[in-house]
Scaffold this active site. Structure first.
Site, PDB file in Angstrom:
ATOM      1  N   LEU A  65       0.858  -1.171   0.000  1.00 13.18           N
ATOM      2  CA  LEU A  65       0.000   0.000   0.000  1.00 13.18           C
ATOM      3  C   LEU A  65       0.901   1.230   0.000  1.00 13.18           C
ATOM      4  O   LEU A  65       2.003   1.196   0.550  1.00 13.18           O
ATOM      5  CB  LEU A  65      -0.898   0.035   1.248  1.00 13.18           C
ATOM      6  CG  LEU A  65      -2.013  -1.009   1.363  1.00 13.18           C
ATOM      7  CD1 LEU A  65      -2.727  -0.855   2.705  1.00 13.18           C
ATOM      8  CD2 LEU A  65      -3.009  -0.896   0.221  1.00 13.18           C
ATOM      9  N   ASP A  66       0.424   2.320  -0.604  1.00 11.53           N
ATOM     10  CA  ASP A  66       1.166   3.574  -0.533  1.00 11.53           C
ATOM     11  C   ASP A  66       1.438   3.932   0.921  1.00 11.53           C
ATOM     12  O   ASP A  66       0.644   3.600   1.814  1.00 11.53           O
ATOM     13  CB  ASP A  66       0.353   4.718  -1.157  1.00 11.53           C
ATOM     14  CG  ASP A  66       0.288   4.628  -2.677  1.00 11.53           C
ATOM     15  OD1 ASP A  66       1.035   3.833  -3.256  1.00 11.53           O
ATOM     16  OD2 ASP A  66      -0.518   5.369  -3.257  1.00 11.53           O
ATOM     17  N   CYS A  67       2.525   4.650   1.151  1.00  9.13           N
ATOM     18  CA  CYS A  67       2.889   5.074   2.506  1.00  9.13           C
ATOM     19  C   CYS A  67       1.731   5.782   3.210  1.00  9.13           C
ATOM     20  O   CYS A  67       1.446   5.522   4.378  1.00  9.13           O
ATOM     21  CB  CYS A  67       4.100   5.995   2.439  1.00  9.13           C
ATOM     22  SG  CYS A  67       4.645   6.651   4.029  1.00  9.13           S
ATOM     23  N   ARG A 166      -5.902   7.471  -6.622  1.00 13.91           N
ATOM     24  CA  ARG A 166      -5.619   8.894  -6.439  1.00 13.91           C
ATOM     25  C   ARG A 166      -5.710   9.649  -7.764  1.00 13.91           C
ATOM     26  O   ARG A 166      -6.284  10.750  -7.839  1.00 13.91           O
ATOM     27  CB  ARG A 166      -4.245   9.063  -5.799  1.00 13.91           C
ATOM     28  CG  ARG A 166      -4.151   8.390  -4.428  1.00 13.91           C
ATOM     29  CD  ARG A 166      -2.733   8.162  -3.950  1.00 13.91           C
ATOM     30  NE  ARG A 166      -2.063   9.414  -3.589  1.00 13.91           N
ATOM     31  CZ  ARG A 166      -0.878   9.464  -2.990  1.00 13.91           C
ATOM     32  NH1 ARG A 166      -0.245   8.326  -2.699  1.00 13.91           N
ATOM     33  NH2 ARG A 166      -0.331  10.617  -2.688  1.00 13.91           N
TER      34      ARG A 166
END
Length: 219
Positions: A65-67, A166
């Protein structure tokens, strides 16, 4: 050129929150602000993977997952399970849902975004829509609620491109709140990216049964 030259990595403290585990898998609720794996730059060794290693030595990475994204991540406890779970993602058998708060009031109640994505190398880590070189990226979405100039939306990605949700929300004109890359103006002014991996469903590597895991949305 980096889009975020002043990015400061200050991961939140705390031990991994284990949602489920058995002999073959470990399911964890990743907090926002913590890298999934060590970063390439100095000072970014702290991540969910290294923290989990202290509690469950030998856990193996399956996906990321993205940070800035929180929510459900699954790890394997052996190589065979890692390979099986990897195929669940690669063959698009795994099903995921995300919750987000986005800027503005979305006019429609549901829809699909089908826009190919690729890296914007001049402004990395930004991704961009590119109909010639981009890889296929498809996201279904549905409105959960609308209030105070924002919309809560649930998203169901069919593909797993970097920053897919996003960019797709931004392309609809409704950037995810708190997004330091794609949101603009007051939509950036939030304590975190308002994106959470709510559910993950796939076949279990041992029983081959369909299993689903969830993590409560923290915002």
């Amino acid at each position: 050129m980096s889009l975020l030259p002043d990015f400061s990595y200050s991961p939140p403290p705390g031990d991994p929150v284990i949602l489920f585990e058995d002999a073959r898998i470990i399911v964890v609720d990743k907090p926002s602000g913590l890298l999934s794996v060590p970063g390439k730059l100095e000072g970014r060794e702290d991540c969910l993977m290294t923290r989990l290693e202290l509690f469950r030595p030998g856990a193996l990475l399956v996906h990321r997952l993205d940070c800035d994204t929180s929510g459900v991540m699954i790890f394997a406890r052996d190589k065979a399970a890692q390979g099986f779970l990897g195929q669940e993602f690669e063959k698009r058998r795994a099903r995921k849902s995300y919750i987000a708060r986005v800027a503005g009031l979305m006019a429609e109640d549901r829809g699909t975004v089908d826009l190919p994505l690729c890296a914007d190398w001049e402004y990395r880590p930004r991704q961009k829509v590119d109909h010639e070189r981009g890889r296929p990226a498809v996201t279904d979405w549905e409105v959960v609620s609308r209030s105070n100039g924002e919309t809560r939306v649930r998203m169901f990605p069919h593909t797993g491109r970097s920053h897919q949700l996003r960019v797709h929300m931004r392309e609809l004109g409704h950037a995810i709140l708190g997004d330091p890359i794609y949101a603009e103006g007051s939509a950036r002014d939030y304590p975190r990216l308002m994106l959470h991996a709510e559910t993950l469903a796939l076949h279990h590597p041992e029983t081959k049964a369909w299993v689903e895991f969830s993590a409560a949305c923290p915002f």
